[in-house]
Design a protein around this motif. Structure first.
Motif, PDB file in Angstrom:
ATOM      1  N   MET A 116       0.838  -1.202   0.000  1.00  0.00           N
ATOM      2  CA  MET A 116       0.000   0.000   0.000  1.00  0.00           C
ATOM      3  C   MET A 116       0.872   1.250   0.000  1.00  0.00           C
ATOM      4  SD  MET A 116      -2.865   1.212   2.789  1.00  0.00           S
ATOM      5  CE  MET A 116      -3.923  -0.203   2.429  1.00  0.00           C
ATOM      6  N   LYS A 117       0.547   2.196  -0.865  1.00  0.00           N
ATOM      7  CA  LYS A 117       1.313   3.441  -0.916  1.00  0.00           C
ATOM      8  C   LYS A 117       0.973   4.321   0.271  1.00  0.00           C
ATOM      9  CE  LYS A 117       1.902   3.612  -5.921  1.00  0.00           C
ATOM     10  NZ  LYS A 117       1.706   4.420  -7.146  1.00  0.00           N
ATOM     11  N   GLU A 118       1.994   5.039   0.733  1.00  0.00           N
ATOM     12  CA  GLU A 118       1.794   5.945   1.849  1.00  0.00           C
ATOM     13  C   GLU A 118       1.576   7.358   1.334  1.00  0.00           C
ATOM     14  OE1 GLU A 118       5.154   5.563   4.363  1.00  0.00           O
ATOM     15  OE2 GLU A 118       4.678   3.512   4.979  1.00  0.00           O
ATOM     16  N   GLY A 119       0.985   8.188   2.196  1.00  0.00           N
ATOM     17  CA  GLY A 119       0.769   9.581   1.831  1.00  0.00           C
ATOM     18  C   GLY A 119      -0.695   9.955   1.885  1.00  0.00           C
ATOM     19  N   PRO A 120      -1.019  11.189   1.521  1.00  0.00           N
ATOM     20  CA  PRO A 120      -2.409  11.669   1.584  1.00  0.00           C
ATOM     21  C   PRO A 120      -3.330  10.840   0.706  1.00  0.00           C
ATOM     22  CG  PRO A 120      -0.876  13.501   1.302  1.00  0.00           C
ATOM     23  CD  PRO A 120      -0.077  12.254   1.101  1.00  0.00           C
ATOM     24  N   ASP A 121      -4.509  10.564   1.222  1.00  0.00           N
ATOM     25  CA  ASP A 121      -5.506   9.767   0.487  1.00  0.00           C
ATOM     26  C   ASP A 121      -6.392  10.716  -0.315  1.00  0.00           C
ATOM     27  OD1 ASP A 121      -7.331   8.002  -0.479  1.00  0.00           O
ATOM     28  OD2 ASP A 121      -7.925   7.167   1.458  1.00  0.00           O
ATOM     29  N   ILE A 122      -5.928  11.087  -1.506  1.00  0.00           N
ATOM     30  CA  ILE A 122      -6.686  12.044  -2.310  1.00  0.00           C
ATOM     31  C   ILE A 122      -7.972  11.429  -2.844  1.00  0.00           C
ATOM     32  CG2 ILE A 122      -4.638  13.379  -2.930  1.00  0.00           C
ATOM     33  CD1 ILE A 122      -4.710  12.043  -5.667  1.00  0.00           C
ATOM     34  N   ALA A 123      -7.992  10.090  -2.974  1.00  0.00           N
ATOM     35  CA  ALA A 123      -9.199   9.442  -3.490  1.00  0.00           C
ATOM     36  C   ALA A 123     -10.365   9.641  -2.534  1.00  0.00           C
ATOM     37  CB  ALA A 123      -8.947   7.950  -3.712  1.00  0.00           C
ATOM     38  N   ARG A 124     -10.100   9.570  -1.240  1.00  0.00           N
ATOM     39  CA  ARG A 124     -11.171   9.748  -0.257  1.00  0.00           C
ATOM     40  C   ARG A 124     -11.706  11.172  -0.288  1.00  0.00           C
ATOM     41  NH1 ARG A 124     -10.975   9.686   6.354  1.00  0.00           N
ATOM     42  NH2 ARG A 124     -13.225   9.711   6.660  1.00  0.00           N
ATOM     43  N   VAL A 125     -10.793  12.133  -0.356  1.00  0.00           N
ATOM     44  CA  VAL A 125     -11.212  13.538  -0.412  1.00  0.00           C
ATOM     45  C   VAL A 125     -11.987  13.807  -1.697  1.00  0.00           C
ATOM     46  CG1 VAL A 125     -10.409  15.926  -0.491  1.00  0.00           C
ATOM     47  CG2 VAL A 125      -9.298  14.294   1.037  1.00  0.00           C
ATOM     48  N   ALA A 126     -11.475  13.275  -2.812  1.00  0.00           N
ATOM     49  CA  ALA A 126     -12.149  13.479  -4.094  1.00  0.00           C
ATOM     50  C   ALA A 126     -13.558  12.897  -4.082  1.00  0.00           C
ATOM     51  CB  ALA A 126     -11.329  12.850  -5.219  1.00  0.00           C
TER      52      ALA A 126
END
Length: 226
Positions: A1-11
């Motif tokens: 799993m990639k780390e970092g901000p979950d832009i998919a959830r925000v989108a």
């Protein structure tokens, strides 16, 4: 799993049509009730409550209680800036809604983006301050120059008070309709407040539209072209 901000959830939170309508309504900086947001989204109160719960859980919205009423606001100016960018992309790639009527040209000309000036006149302000050497842009973002600091004092803006806030003093915000930058941050907000105080402009009731008087626009044009 990639780390970092979950832009998919925000989108996903921003992308639902009903939620997008609610968030757009809140871009004016006003706090609205669940009933008002349901009307903006064109959904039932029950459906609106579900959407609002998701947005609040995702920290996109914050809730304020006053008596028996609950009011919702965007959690920060960065949400507005993100929405402006998304609106600009949608406009560029042709994903546009049907024009809403006579208010639409006014919104494109001058409007509130959370608490600062946007639209054609917001872009003109950014460009004018840049030409006058009052703000400058580099890899670190937008900042006031020495002349800009002097200008703020003469124009009646208390920079010390603005610096005491957690918010950046100056920030570049991509304007969705003009596709160019306008000035956000606490200094951008203070400039718009000063325009109101001087009687140059006023907010149109129940709208994001900012309307300049004839004399106010003359003064504004003089300000950005000196």
């Amino acid at each position: 799993m990639k780390e970092g901000p979950d832009i998919a959830r925000v989108a996903a939170l921003l992308g639902d049509p009903a939620r997008a309508n609610m968030l757009t309504a809140l871009m004016s900086g006003r706090a609205l009730t669940a009933a008002e947001l349901a009307q903006e989204a064109g959904v039932t109160p029950q459906t609106a409550s579900s959407h609002l719960a998701k947005l609040e859980a995702g920290l996109i919205l914050t809730q304020r209680k006053q008596g028996r009423h609950r009011y919702f606001t965007l959690s920060g100016p960065d949400i507005v800036e993100a929405l402006e960018v998304l609106m600009g992309i949608a406009n560029r790639v042709g994903h546009n809604r049907v024009r809403t009527g006579p208010k639409d040209p006014e919104l494109r000309r001058a409007r509130v983006c959370y608490d600062h000036l946007a639209g054609d006149m917001g872009v003109a302000l950014f460009d004018g301050l840049t030409r006058r050497g009052l703000i400058e842009t580099d890899i670190n973002g937008v900042s006031l120059t020495k002349d800009g600091i002097e200008f703020a004092a003469t124009f009646g803006i208390d920079l010390d008070a603005l610096r005491s806030k957690r918010r950046p003093l100056c920030r570049e915000c991509l304007d969705w309709s003009a596709r160019q930058s306008h000035l956000a941050g606490s200094f951008g907000a203070a400039l718009l407040d000063r325009f109101y105080d001087l009687g140059w402009a006023r907010r149109v009731s129940d709208s994001r539209t900012v309307r300049f008087s004839t004399e106010g626009e003359r003064q504004f044009r003089d300000l950005i072209s000196r």
